[in-house]
Design a protein around this motif. Structure first.
Motif, PDB file in Angstrom:
ATOM      1  N   ASP A   1      -3.884 -15.392 -18.574  1.00 45.47           N
ATOM      2  CA  ASP A   1      -2.754 -15.625 -17.935  1.00 45.47           C
ATOM      3  C   ASP A   1      -3.008 -15.567 -16.342  1.00 45.47           C
ATOM      4  O   ASP A   1      -2.335 -15.507 -15.987  1.00 45.47           O
TER       5      ASP A   1
ATOM      6  N   VAL B   1      -5.826 -21.022 -19.912  1.00 41.29           N
ATOM      7  CA  VAL B   1      -4.185 -20.946 -21.302  1.00 41.29           C
ATOM      8  C   VAL B   1      -4.697 -22.842 -21.690  1.00 41.29           C
ATOM      9  O   VAL B   1      -4.831 -23.439 -22.701  1.00 41.29           O
ATOM     10  N   SER B   2      -5.286 -23.948 -20.169  1.00 43.99           N
ATOM     11  CA  SER B   2      -5.091 -25.237 -20.925  1.00 43.99           C
ATOM     12  C   SER B   2      -6.165 -25.382 -21.828  1.00 43.99           C
ATOM     13  O   SER B   2      -5.705 -26.956 -22.635  1.00 43.99           O
TER      14      SER B   2
ATOM     15  N   ASP C   1      -5.145 -24.996 -24.827  1.00 40.93           N
ATOM     16  CA  ASP C   1      -3.978 -25.999 -25.460  1.00 40.93           C
ATOM     17  C   ASP C   1      -4.703 -26.809 -25.956  1.00 40.93           C
ATOM     18  O   ASP C   1      -5.290 -27.581 -27.319  1.00 40.93           O
TER      19      ASP C   1
ATOM     20  N   PRO D   1       5.816 -13.731 -24.626  1.00 36.87           N
ATOM     21  CA  PRO D   1       5.959 -15.681 -24.422  1.00 36.87           C
ATOM     22  C   PRO D   1       4.900 -16.216 -24.718  1.00 36.87           C
ATOM     23  O   PRO D   1       4.751 -17.644 -25.821  1.00 36.87           O
ATOM     24  N   PHE D   2       3.688 -15.268 -24.942  1.00 32.08           N
ATOM     25  CA  PHE D   2       2.374 -16.348 -26.179  1.00 32.08           C
ATOM     26  C   PHE D   2       2.816 -16.011 -27.291  1.00 32.08           C
ATOM     27  O   PHE D   2       1.933 -16.890 -28.433  1.00 32.08           O
TER      28      PHE D   2
ATOM     29  N   GLN E   1       5.288 -16.415 -28.690  1.00 31.93           N
ATOM     30  CA  GLN E   1       6.989 -17.330 -28.946  1.00 31.93           C
ATOM     31  C   GLN E   1       5.883 -18.996 -29.021  1.00 31.93           C
ATOM     32  O   GLN E   1       6.002 -19.624 -30.038  1.00 31.93           O
ATOM     33  N   LYS E   2       4.991 -18.807 -28.122  1.00 28.29           N
ATOM     34  CA  LYS E   2       4.269 -20.072 -27.895  1.00 28.29           C
ATOM     35  C   LYS E   2       2.994 -20.359 -29.417  1.00 28.29           C
ATOM     36  O   LYS E   2       3.234 -21.681 -29.850  1.00 28.29           O
ATOM     37  N   TYR E   3       2.522 -19.215 -29.513  1.00 26.45           N
ATOM     38  CA  TYR E   3       1.331 -20.032 -30.763  1.00 26.45           C
ATOM     39  C   TYR E   3       1.804 -19.652 -31.931  1.00 26.45           C
ATOM     40  O   TYR E   3       1.200 -20.099 -33.328  1.00 26.45           O
ATOM     41  N   GLN E   4       3.097 -18.795 -31.984  1.00 25.81           N
ATOM     42  CA  GLN E   4       3.309 -18.451 -33.570  1.00 25.81           C
ATOM     43  C   GLN E   4       3.302 -19.342 -33.981  1.00 25.81           C
ATOM     44  O   GLN E   4       3.145 -20.195 -35.472  1.00 25.81           O
ATOM     45  N   SER E   5       3.914 -20.856 -34.377  1.00 22.26           N
ATOM     46  CA  SER E   5       4.532 -21.876 -35.062  1.00 22.26           C
ATOM     47  C   SER E   5       2.996 -22.681 -35.553  1.00 22.26           C
ATOM     48  O   SER E   5       2.729 -23.756 -35.920  1.00 22.26           O
TER      49      SER E   5
END
Ligand code: DX5
Ligand code: ZN
Length: 211
Positions: free
Chosen positions: A35, A44-45, A48, A69-70, A72-76
């Motif tokens: 980060d 991060v980019s 991604d 937040p990370f 939450q960002k990656y769990q999906s």
């Protein structure tokens, strides 16, 4: 012995490298998410972009200050592992539970300079311990030989107490140093694997692990 390949040191042709990695026998794509605060590097980019090509199980290594937040960002993405650093300091237990509540294996990482005492309270709860053999932040660093003893200690603790965590080692692992981490369950390698014939180098690490 499983292999997790890091693409942190891939500067150009990331798509090409990812296509070759998808066709390889790597067990995981090791995603190094930084980060720019927990470590000075910011990836991060880049990570991604790697994910858009990825077809392998994900082993996500968060080197971030604000972990939630990370997660939450990656769990999906339903990764196999989400690992964050014990040095981030904040409510470790609830972050671990949050990851596990998503059906994702939860890992704790520690830098070479961090004492094992810091992770002791969590060993019963984690699915993975990520032993850094270089200070988190960059690929291509030199393997720290003290790591070998740390892995042995963690193996002994696991069998003495009946813990279930897997032991992963990360940083500076190549054909020379792999023999020093034979007791780990998962090996992360980036620079060594991506700078040659990916499949040959993965096999070389696996053989080195068996030697
Ligand atoms: C460093 C990363 C490692 C690193 C491994 O902060 O966590 O995963 O990319 O790369 P090599 O194998 O190049 O040391
Ligand atoms: Zn890593």
């Amino acid at each position: 012995m499983e292999i997790a390949t890091s693409v942190l040191s891939v500067t150009d042709q990331l798509g090409q490298t990812m296509k070759r990695l998808n066709m390889s026998s790597t067990d995981y794509l090791h995603l190094d998410v930084m980060d720019g605060k927990f470590v000075s590097n910011h990836t991060v980019s880049q990570m991604d972009e790697a994910v858009t090509f990825n077809q392998k199980p994900l082993d996500i290594h968060l080197m971030v200050e604000d972990v939630l937040p990370f997660i939450q960002k990656y769990q999906s993405l339903q990764p196999a592992f989400i690992t964050f650093h014990v040095e981030c300091g904040k409510d470790i237990s609830s972050l671990l539970s949050m990851i596990k509540a998503q059906g994702i294996k939860a890992g704790l990482a520690l830098n070479p300079s961090t004492k094992l005492d810091q992770v002791m309270p969590y060993l019963k709860d984690i699915d993975l311990i990520l032993v850094m053999s270089v200070p988190a932040g960059y690929g291509g660093q030199r393997f720290d030989p003290k790591t070998t003893n740390r892995i042995t200690t963690l193996r002994n603790l696991r069998s003495e107490h009946g813990y279930h965590y897997q032991i992963e080692v990360d940083g500076g692992i190549n054909r020379e140093t792999v023999s020093m981490v034979q007791q780990a369950d998962i090996i992360v390698s980036g620079t060594y694997i991506v700078n040659g014939n990916i499949e040959e180098r993965i096999e070389c690490l696996r053989q080195g692990a068996k030697a």
